[in-house]
Design a protein around this motif. Structure first.
Motif, PDB file in Angstrom:
ATOM      1  N   ALA A  31       0.831  -1.200   0.000  1.00 14.55           N
ATOM      2  CA  ALA A  31       0.000   0.000   0.000  1.00 14.55           C
ATOM      3  C   ALA A  31       0.869   1.255   0.000  1.00 14.55           C
ATOM      4  O   ALA A  31       1.792   1.381   0.808  1.00 14.55           O
ATOM      5  CB  ALA A  31      -0.923   0.000   1.211  1.00 14.55           C
ATOM      6  N   GLY A  48     -12.465  -4.220  -2.205  1.00 16.87           N
ATOM      7  CA  GLY A  48     -12.698  -3.371  -1.049  1.00 16.87           C
ATOM      8  C   GLY A  48     -11.890  -2.088  -1.049  1.00 16.87           C
ATOM      9  O   GLY A  48     -12.385  -1.030  -0.686  1.00 16.87           O
ATOM     10  N   ARG A  49     -10.634  -2.172  -1.469  1.00 15.82           N
ATOM     11  CA  ARG A  49      -9.774  -0.995  -1.487  1.00 15.82           C
ATOM     12  C   ARG A  49      -9.008  -0.987  -2.799  1.00 15.82           C
ATOM     13  O   ARG A  49      -8.442  -1.995  -3.206  1.00 15.82           O
ATOM     14  CB  ARG A  49      -8.808  -1.017  -0.303  1.00 15.82           C
ATOM     15  N   GLY A  60      -6.028   0.443  -5.154  1.00 14.54           N
ATOM     16  CA  GLY A  60      -4.743   1.131  -5.201  1.00 14.54           C
ATOM     17  C   GLY A  60      -4.345   1.433  -6.637  1.00 14.54           C
ATOM     18  O   GLY A  60      -4.415   0.554  -7.497  1.00 14.54           O
ATOM     19  N   LEU A 111      -5.302   5.743  -3.026  1.00 14.55           N
ATOM     20  CA  LEU A 111      -5.731   4.594  -2.237  1.00 14.55           C
ATOM     21  C   LEU A 111      -7.164   4.879  -1.798  1.00 14.55           C
ATOM     22  O   LEU A 111      -7.395   5.679  -0.891  1.00 14.55           O
ATOM     23  CB  LEU A 111      -4.810   4.401  -1.031  1.00 14.55           C
ATOM     24  N   ARG A 112      -8.112   4.262  -2.498  1.00 18.53           N
ATOM     25  CA  ARG A 112      -9.520   4.580  -2.279  1.00 18.53           C
ATOM     26  C   ARG A 112     -10.318   3.315  -1.945  1.00 18.53           C
ATOM     27  O   ARG A 112     -10.129   2.277  -2.556  1.00 18.53           O
ATOM     28  CB  ARG A 112     -10.123   5.228  -3.537  1.00 18.53           C
ATOM     29  N   GLY A 113     -11.220   3.424  -1.010  1.00 21.70           N
ATOM     30  CA  GLY A 113     -12.112   2.328  -0.698  1.00 21.70           C
ATOM     31  C   GLY A 113     -13.244   2.810   0.202  1.00 21.70           C
ATOM     32  O   GLY A 113     -12.994   3.186   1.340  1.00 21.70           O
ATOM     33  N   HIS A 143     -14.729   3.481  -3.912  1.00 19.16           N
ATOM     34  CA  HIS A 143     -14.330   4.452  -4.935  1.00 19.16           C
ATOM     35  C   HIS A 143     -15.452   4.608  -5.961  1.00 19.16           C
ATOM     36  O   HIS A 143     -16.102   3.628  -6.328  1.00 19.16           O
ATOM     37  CB  HIS A 143     -13.052   3.995  -5.625  1.00 19.16           C
ATOM     38  N   GLY A 178     -16.226  -1.371  -4.497  1.00 18.16           N
ATOM     39  CA  GLY A 178     -16.228  -1.562  -3.056  1.00 18.16           C
ATOM     40  C   GLY A 178     -17.472  -1.074  -2.364  1.00 18.16           C
ATOM     41  O   GLY A 178     -17.484  -0.921  -1.136  1.00 18.16           O
TER      42      GLY A 178
END
Length: 293
Positions: A89, A130-131, A133, A151-153, A155, A176
């Motif tokens: 991450a 879920g997340r 990158g 880094l979005r969750g 999005h 997500g």
């Protein structure tokens, strides 16, 4: 004094380090491979040691917390390779890229080489992820290599955007998260937080809405006023910022441009149109009659 500890003669400079370039290859999962050619070592061992590393430093961050070191090892004659897996991450922001060759010198800034970013064009990850990158290599204004990271969750990815007399149509896709009863789009004024709620149409992870110009123009007071666009996936859900990050363009503000419609506002005629921010988030600006577009 031995040759290994001999100092340079007075008035002479130590040998200048050779600038290094890194070729970058992106994979569809979000990983990056860095290949560095070391000049003067073709057909020879590069002479790197076990501690050699590709170093990523978050711009404005504080090392070592905001520094990532990736092993840098031989990849054929005169070449070194490091891999940034999608599972590592990276905090959102801009990361400067360095090479530490394990030669007791400071890590040196890398220059951009050839980028193979074909796998990032129209990237469509699984909607249930879920997340998310995203890392895109680019050349800074000073010609150095850097990475733009998101880094979005969850999005909300912006798709096609159309500007028409009746409003701005935005199509997009959720990652997500899923649309629930009470889902809606929102335009929020940066000036005072005033929110305009817009009906949202959905089909699975895909969504669409039409933002009318009038409610934004009616709130205009002076100068250029900006509104940020969000998706609220349900009545009690946290809002999700609408952005466009799933491609190979690190900075969209100057690349993706849209027309602005002239709309009547209190005491003046303004122009209303969408744009992408420096973070590739989708916003709308209401521009006064005396302001440049």
């Amino acid at each position: 004094m031995s040759a290994s500890t001999q100092l340079p003669a007075t008035g002479t400079r130590p040998p200048q380090r050779i600038a290094l370039r890194a070729d970058c290859i992106a994979d569809s999962a979000g990983g990056l491979t860095f290949d560095i050619a070391v000049p003067g070592t073709a057909g020879e061992d590069t002479g790197t040691v076990w501690s050699a590393a590709l170093v990523l430093r978050l711009r404005g961050g504080e090392p070592p917390a905001d520094e990532i070191r990736l092993p840098l090892g031989p990849n054929g004659a005169g070449r070194l390779r490091a891999v940034l897996p999608s599972t590592v991450a990276l905090a959102e922001g801009r990361w400067n890229v360095y090479a530490d060759l394990g030669d007791a010198g400071d890590p040196q800034r890398l220059l951009p080489g050839l980028n193979d970013l074909r796998s990032l064009v129209d990237r469509r990850p699984l909607a249930a992820i879920g997340r998310l990158g995203v890392r895109i290599p680019y050349a800074t204004k000073y010609g150095n290599l850097a990475l733009r990271s998101w880094l979005r969750g969850p999005h909300a990815e912006s798709g096609e955007i159309t500007v028409a007399p009746d409003g701005i149509t935005v199509q997009g896709r959720l990652y997500g998260a899923a649309l629930e009863p009470g889902a809606a789009a929102e335009a929020r004024a940066r000036r005072d937080g005033h929110t305009v709620t817009i009906p949202l149409h959905g089909d699975g992870p895909d969504f669409a809405f039409v933002l009318p110009h009038g409610p934004l123009a009616e709130q205009w007071r002076a100068g250029t006023e900006r509104w940020d666009l969000w998706v609220r996936t349900g009545e009690v859900a946290e809002p999700v910022r609408i952005s466009r990050i799933l491609d190979d363009v690190p900075d969209k503000k100057q690349i993706f441009t849209y027309p602005a419609m002239p709309i009547a506002a209190p005491g003046a005629q303004v122009r209303v149109g969408p744009y992408f921010t420096v973070d590739n988030d989708l916003s709308v600006k209401v521009v006064g009659p005396q302001e440049p577009s």
